[in-house]
Design an enzyme around this catalytic site. Sequence first.
Site, PDB file in Angstrom:
ATOM      1  N   TRP A 200       0.844  -1.189   0.000  1.00 21.36           N
ATOM      2  CA  TRP A 200       0.000   0.000   0.000  1.00 21.36           C
ATOM      3  C   TRP A 200       0.895   1.261   0.000  1.00 21.36           C
ATOM      4  CZ3 TRP A 200      -0.332   3.984   3.606  1.00 21.36           C
ATOM      5  CH2 TRP A 200      -1.331   4.926   3.330  1.00 21.36           C
ATOM      6  N   ASP A 368     -15.430   9.370  -0.497  1.00 20.24           N
ATOM      7  CA  ASP A 368     -16.060   8.603   0.572  1.00 20.24           C
ATOM      8  C   ASP A 368     -16.802   9.507   1.572  1.00 20.24           C
ATOM      9  OD1 ASP A 368     -16.654   6.618   2.347  1.00 20.24           O
ATOM     10  OD2 ASP A 368     -14.581   6.012   2.703  1.00 20.24           O
ATOM     11  N   ARG A 444     -10.468  -2.696   7.653  1.00 23.75           N
ATOM     12  CA  ARG A 444     -11.026  -1.347   7.743  1.00 23.75           C
ATOM     13  C   ARG A 444     -12.489  -1.392   8.233  1.00 23.75           C
ATOM     14  NH1 ARG A 444     -12.056   3.299   3.171  1.00 23.75           N
ATOM     15  NH2 ARG A 444     -10.930   4.964   4.188  1.00 23.75           N
ATOM     16  N   LYS A 477     -15.791   6.912  -9.113  1.00 18.28           N
ATOM     17  CA  LYS A 477     -14.569   6.295  -8.590  1.00 18.28           C
ATOM     18  C   LYS A 477     -15.009   5.034  -7.860  1.00 18.28           C
ATOM     19  CE  LYS A 477     -10.765   7.223  -5.350  1.00 18.28           C
ATOM     20  NZ  LYS A 477     -10.181   8.269  -4.501  1.00 18.28           N
ATOM     21  N   TRP A 478     -14.569   3.894  -8.355  1.00 24.22           N
ATOM     22  CA  TRP A 478     -14.973   2.585  -7.808  1.00 24.22           C
ATOM     23  C   TRP A 478     -13.820   2.062  -6.974  1.00 24.22           C
ATOM     24  CZ3 TRP A 478     -18.386  -1.253 -10.840  1.00 24.22           C
ATOM     25  CH2 TRP A 478     -18.403  -2.505 -10.222  1.00 24.22           C
ATOM     26  N   ASP A 479     -14.033   2.098  -5.668  1.00 21.89           N
ATOM     27  CA  ASP A 479     -12.954   1.747  -4.735  1.00 21.89           C
ATOM     28  C   ASP A 479     -13.132   0.318  -4.231  1.00 21.89           C
ATOM     29  OD1 ASP A 479     -10.743   2.172  -3.137  1.00 21.89           O
ATOM     30  OD2 ASP A 479     -11.548   3.941  -2.136  1.00 21.89           O
ATOM     31  N   MET A 480     -12.099  -0.241  -3.630  1.00 20.66           N
ATOM     32  CA  MET A 480     -12.143  -1.595  -3.053  1.00 20.66           C
ATOM     33  C   MET A 480     -11.020  -1.647  -2.027  1.00 20.66           C
ATOM     34  SD  MET A 480     -10.901  -4.897  -3.044  1.00 20.66           S
ATOM     35  CE  MET A 480     -11.499  -6.552  -3.127  1.00 20.66           C
ATOM     36  N   ASN A 481     -11.403  -1.567  -0.742  1.00 22.67           N
ATOM     37  CA  ASN A 481     -10.391  -1.278   0.270  1.00 22.67           C
ATOM     38  C   ASN A 481     -10.019  -2.414   1.212  1.00 22.67           C
ATOM     39  OD1 ASN A 481      -9.660   1.538  -0.198  1.00 22.67           O
ATOM     40  ND2 ASN A 481     -11.819   1.929   0.157  1.00 22.67           N
ATOM     41  N   ASP A 549      -2.384   5.519  -3.235  1.00 18.74           N
ATOM     42  CA  ASP A 549      -2.824   6.473  -2.211  1.00 18.74           C
ATOM     43  C   ASP A 549      -1.686   7.389  -1.805  1.00 18.74           C
ATOM     44  OD1 ASP A 549      -5.438   5.872  -2.065  1.00 18.74           O
ATOM     45  OD2 ASP A 549      -5.337   4.708  -0.214  1.00 18.74           O
TER      46      ASP A 549
HETATM   47  C1  DGJ Z   1      -8.968   4.618  -0.627  1.00 18.20           C
HETATM   48  C2  DGJ Z   1      -8.725   5.442  -1.847  1.00 18.20           C
HETATM   49  O1  DGJ Z   1      -7.564   5.049  -2.492  1.00 18.20           O
HETATM   50  C3  DGJ Z   1      -8.709   6.906  -1.446  1.00 18.20           C
HETATM   51  O2  DGJ Z   1      -8.388   7.697  -2.556  1.00 18.20           O
HETATM   52  C4  DGJ Z   1     -10.048   7.266  -0.891  1.00 18.20           C
HETATM   53  O3  DGJ Z   1     -11.022   7.130  -1.885  1.00 18.20           O
HETATM   54  C5  DGJ Z   1     -10.365   6.373   0.294  1.00 18.20           C
HETATM   55  N1  DGJ Z   1     -10.233   4.987  -0.032  1.00 18.20           N
HETATM   56  C6  DGJ Z   1     -11.756   6.636   0.785  1.00 18.20           C
HETATM   57  O4  DGJ Z   1     -12.137   5.763   1.753  1.00 18.20           O
END
Ligand code: DGJ
Length: 742
Positions: A200, A368, A444, A477-481, A549
Site C-alpha cells: 500500500w 467517501d 477497515r 470512482k470505484w474503490d475496493m479497500n 494512495d
Molecule cells: C482509498 C482510496 O484510495 C482513497 O483515494 C479514498 O477514496 C479512500 N479509499 C476513501 O475511503
Amino acid sequence: MNIVYHESTRIFHLYNDQISYLMMILQNGHLGQLYFGKRIQDKENFSYFLETCERPMTSYIYENDRTFSLEHIRQEYPVFGTTDYRQPAVEICQENGSRISEFQYQSHKIAKGKPVLPGLPATYTEAEEEALTLTVLLEDAVTKVQVELLYTLFAKGGIIARSVRLCNRGKQSVRLGRAVSLCLDLPDRDYVWQQLSGCWARECHIRTRNLEAGITAIGSMRGNSSHEHNPFLVLKRPNADERQGEVFGFSLIYSGNFRLQAEVDAHDTLRILAGIDPETFEWKLESGESFQTPEAVIVYTDRGLNHMSQTFHKLYQKRLARGYWRDRVRPILNNNWEATYFDFTEDRLVKIASKAKECGVELFVLDDGWFGARSSERAGLGDWKANRDRLPNGIRGLAQRMEENGLKFGLWFEPEMTNKDSDLYRSHPDWILSTPKRRQSHGRYQYVLDFSRKEVVDAIYEQMAAILKASKISYIKWDMNRSITECYSPAWPADRQGEIYHRYILGVYDLYDRLTREFPQVLFESCSSGGGRFDPGMLYYAPQGWVSDDSDAIERLKIQYGTSMCYPVSSMGTHVSVTPNHQVFRNTPLHTRANVAYFGTFGYELDLNKLTEEENEEVKEQIAFMKKYREVLQFGTFYRLKSPFEGNETAWMVVSEDQKTALVGWYRVLNCVNGRYTRVRLEGLNPSYCYRNVYSGTCHFGDELMYAGLITSDETAGQVPSGVEPYTDFESRIYVLEVAES
Ligand code: DGJ
C-alpha cells in the site's frame, strides 16, 4: 500477418513483420513449442528445434524409444506426471482419484479477428484485418475433457494473446485443480526477471532478479490482484535495456488471485506459467460444462524495454480500454478526499468546487462519506443513499449545484463492501463472504459482499443505477479497500467452494459490465486503496485507475515509472496534493507536484481555498498548461529516460504522433552542489526536425537532442546569481519542445 499450418510436418507458424511463433503437433498428439521470438522466414520444417536426446533417469513414453520424453520437450499446455515433472498448465482431478491426463490434437481452425471471452475482460479487434486467431482443439481420450487453445496474433506489434477453454465432453464430472492461461517453454534461461512489486502506498516498484534453478514466482492470494505484485512480468536478456535488446513482457488480464512463474529445470530450459492462482482455485466441470480462463498477453521485442512498454500501452489504450472515454482527453478533476476526509457539508464542498472552477478544474469528485450513516470507516458501506444530514439536497441537489457552477460531478462508491453497521447488512447478514462457524475477519471494519451470488450483485446494481439515473453524474470512482478472508459462500455447495474467488471476480466484472453499458458516458476510475487492483482486467471497464494512495510527488516518481512498464499514461490517476504531504509529510514545490501529475489524468486532491493567491495563480497556469498539452501527454508515445531506481534524477518524455511536440519531465530528488554538467538523451524525435526548447528559448535538431542530449544542468552550481530563484531539493522541470515553424 499470417498463420500457416504445414500439413506434412504438422507445424503451425504464426508470424507478422516482427515475431514468429512456432508449434508442432508431437508424435504423441500433444502440442509442442518450437520457437517464439524475432520473425524468421517461413518454411516447411522446423522440427529439429525439438529436443530428443537420450538422458539417464528420464522417463520415456514409447516402449522401444529412449528419445521421446515430455520432461525435455517444450510444450504448449503440459500436464504433470506422465514423463513431465515440471509444473503443469492444467490438472484434471477425476472421479477415480487420478490426476493424469493427456491432451491430444483433434483439429484446428484459423479465423480473422478475435472472439470475445464471455464474462471476462480481454483485448479485442475493431476490424477483422487487425488480427488472426488460431484455435487448436485437444482432447483427453479417457475423460473426454477438451481443451481449446486460443492464440490471437495481432497484425501490428509483437503481440500474442492467449487463453484456454476447457469443456467436459465426458459423462463423469471432473475438477480442475488448475487451468492456466498461458504456458511458454523457452529453450534457455538467460534472462533477467523484472516484476512490479510493493505494498500500500508503494506500488509497482521495479524489482529485478536473476533466474536460478527452480521456481521464481509472484502472485496474489488476496482476492484482488494486489498492491504487493502486479500481474505483469518482464524477462529480458541481461544486455537489454530501455533502448535495445530482447525483451518478453507477460501480462494477465485479470483482477483476482493470480500466479506468474518461471521454472528453470536441470537443463536450463525455462517454463513460464501465467494464470489464476492454483492454490486458491478449483473448478468443478459437470458433464457438458465449460470453463474459460482469463487472457494472457505476451509481447516480444528486440528493441528494448521502452518498445515493449509502448506496445502494451498502445494495445491496452486502444484495444483493451473501451467506450466513450477511450480516445478522449480526461477531465481535470478536484477530489475532496485529502481536502476533507469525512469532514464535509454540502456548502463546504460547493466552496471547494467553486474555487476549483475558478482555477479551471472541469470535474468535482465527491469521495467517501456521502452515504448512509458513513461518518467514519465503521458504518454505511452498502447503503448507497445520500446522507441527508450532510447533503440536505441529496446527490441530485449537489450534482445540480455543481452543474450550475459549470462543473461536472463525480461520485465515489465501494460497491463490493458492507459495514455491519449498515441497513444492507442488517437486512442481509448472509450476503458477506464468510465461512460457517469461523471468525469473520474485517479489514477497515468492512466485510466483502458475496459477489459470487447474482442477487447480491443485482441489489448493488439497483442502488447504483438508481443514483446514476436520478442525478447528473459524469464520473464514478470505484474503490475496493480490503482483501478477502474466510472465502466461502453459503450459496454454493461444498464441492464448489474452490470456485468462489473466481466467481467473485466474475461478479465484479458483471457489475462493471452492466453499469458501463447502461451509462456509457460515465467515466469510471478504478481504485483499490490506490493500486491494489490496478490491472488490465480493470482497464477493460475503467479506462483510468488511481495509481496509489501515496500522492507525494517524489514517491510517485517510482510508482508511476514502474506502472509505465505496462500501463499507458492515460490510465494513471495522478493528483496534486497539499504539503506537508499526508503520506510522507514531505514538502515539495507546487510545480514539482504538478510536473509529476501531468504524466497521468491530472487533478487536485486538496482545497484550493487554502492556497495563497500566488499559489492559486500557479494552479491556474498548471491547468491551462495541462489543457494545452494533455492530448500529447495522455496519448503520445511515452519513453522512460532515467530511472528513479538508479539515481537522484528521473526523466521521462512523451512525443506526439507527428513528432512535432514533445514534453520531457525531468526531476531531481536532492539538490547537489557544484555537480556535473547534466544532460538527458531524448528519444522518439525526428532527427531532422528543429525543435524550440520553450524552457531555454534555444533551438535544436532532433538528432542533437537524441544523440548528444538535452542539457538539464541548472544555471547555478551552488551559487545563486542575483535575480535567480535558488534551486532546492525536489526540483523538476518540464521541457516543452515544439517544432519551430520556419
Ligand atoms: C482509498 C482510496 O484510495 C482513497 O483515494 C479514498 O477514496 C479512500 N479509499 C476513501 O475511503
